[in-house]
Scaffold this motif. Structure first.
Motif, PDB file in Angstrom:
ATOM      1  N   THR A 126       0.833  -1.197   0.000  1.00  0.00           N
ATOM      2  CA  THR A 126       0.000   0.000   0.000  1.00  0.00           C
ATOM      3  C   THR A 126       0.865   1.244   0.000  1.00  0.00           C
ATOM      4  N   ASP A 127       1.906   1.217   0.825  1.00  0.00           N
ATOM      5  CA  ASP A 127       2.829   2.345   0.911  1.00  0.00           C
ATOM      6  C   ASP A 127       3.554   2.544  -0.418  1.00  0.00           C
ATOM      7  N   LEU A 128       3.875   1.437  -1.101  1.00  0.00           N
ATOM      8  CA  LEU A 128       4.575   1.501  -2.388  1.00  0.00           C
ATOM      9  C   LEU A 128       3.693   2.181  -3.433  1.00  0.00           C
ATOM     10  N   TYR A 129       2.426   1.777  -3.496  1.00  0.00           N
ATOM     11  CA  TYR A 129       1.504   2.404  -4.454  1.00  0.00           C
ATOM     12  C   TYR A 129       1.360   3.894  -4.157  1.00  0.00           C
ATOM     13  N   THR A 130       1.308   4.227  -2.873  1.00  0.00           N
ATOM     14  CA  THR A 130       1.183   5.636  -2.477  1.00  0.00           C
ATOM     15  C   THR A 130       2.398   6.437  -2.922  1.00  0.00           C
TER      16      THR A 130
END
Length: 234
Positions: A126-130
């Protein structure tokens, strides 16, 4: 007084896995069954391998009949088992084994770690997509989301390394998925698995890129068609 303290010390200690207290509910055990298990472990530790319901009941606030019923349930739940053995004299005897309980605790421990790992992985993804959406300044397209998933699931790139490749693309002024994919391909080919390795490789690449640009400028008068050196042309 001194003899009393010595007697207290001689009572000894038992080793109880801490996870038993946090996971006994997940093993479908209640507090009475937990205490019964602890008492069985205490008797075993002191050399009594097969305490009677009377002995166990005397340490608890349950009757002998209730103790018998709990022992039956513990066996049914696979937390303890009764093992038949023979002494050197050929005398048959029985003993309790808590190995099944320990095996269940190991399973719970592994499952708990797996859940934590999965939660951490989901958080990292999720953090990567953000991070990507922040750098691109827009939501990612379905194709870009699929590329991210493939980098993690098919190519097995660590999210930290993917973030490093994203930063490398930003620093190179080439913010596109094709360029990032090429960076990851080169890093994997060169065995780069840590942030420090990626940083060192990036510095070397930029130095080489700067040297190529300098050479291009020096030769521009003679050869104006010298190509620009970047990751995509390696």
């Amino acid at each position: 007084m001194k003899s009393t303290i010595v007697s207290w010390l001689q009572e000894g200690n038992i080793t109880v896995p801490a996870i038993l207290f946090s996971e006994y509910r997940n093993l479908n055990l209640n507090e009475y069954e937990l205490v019964l298990l602890l008492n069985i472990m205490t008797f075993i530790e002191k050399g009594n391998q097969f305490p009677t319901p009377e002995e166990l009941s005397s340490r608890m606030t349950v009757s002998i009949a209730e103790c018998n019923e709990m022992l039956r349930r513990l066996i049914q739940k696979g937390c303890i088992e009764i093992i038949d053995e023979y002494s050197q004299d050929g005398i048959r005897y029985e003993r309790y084994s808590v190995i099944p309980l320990l095996e269940k605790l190991v399973e719970q421990f592994l499952m708990k770690n797996k859940r934590v790992d999965e939660a951490n992985k989901k958080s990292e993804e999720t953090d990567l997509y953000t991070c990507f959406e922040k750098e691109f300044g827009r939501p990612l397209s379905p194709f870009e989301c699929e590329s991210l998933a493939m980098w993690m699931d098919d190519d097995h790139h660590d999210p930290i390394i993917i973030k490093a490749a994203l930063r490398e693309a930003v620093m190179s002024g080439k913010l596109n998925f094709r360029y990032i994919d090429r960076i990851l391909f080169e890093w994997k080919k060169n065995g780069i698995k840590t942030i420090e390795q990626a940083k060192n490789h990036g510095r070397k690449f930029r130095n080489k890129q700067q040297q190529n640009r300098k050479t291009s400028q020096e030769d521009s008068e003679q050869s104006p068609t010298v190509p620009f050196y970047n990751w995509l042309e390696q």
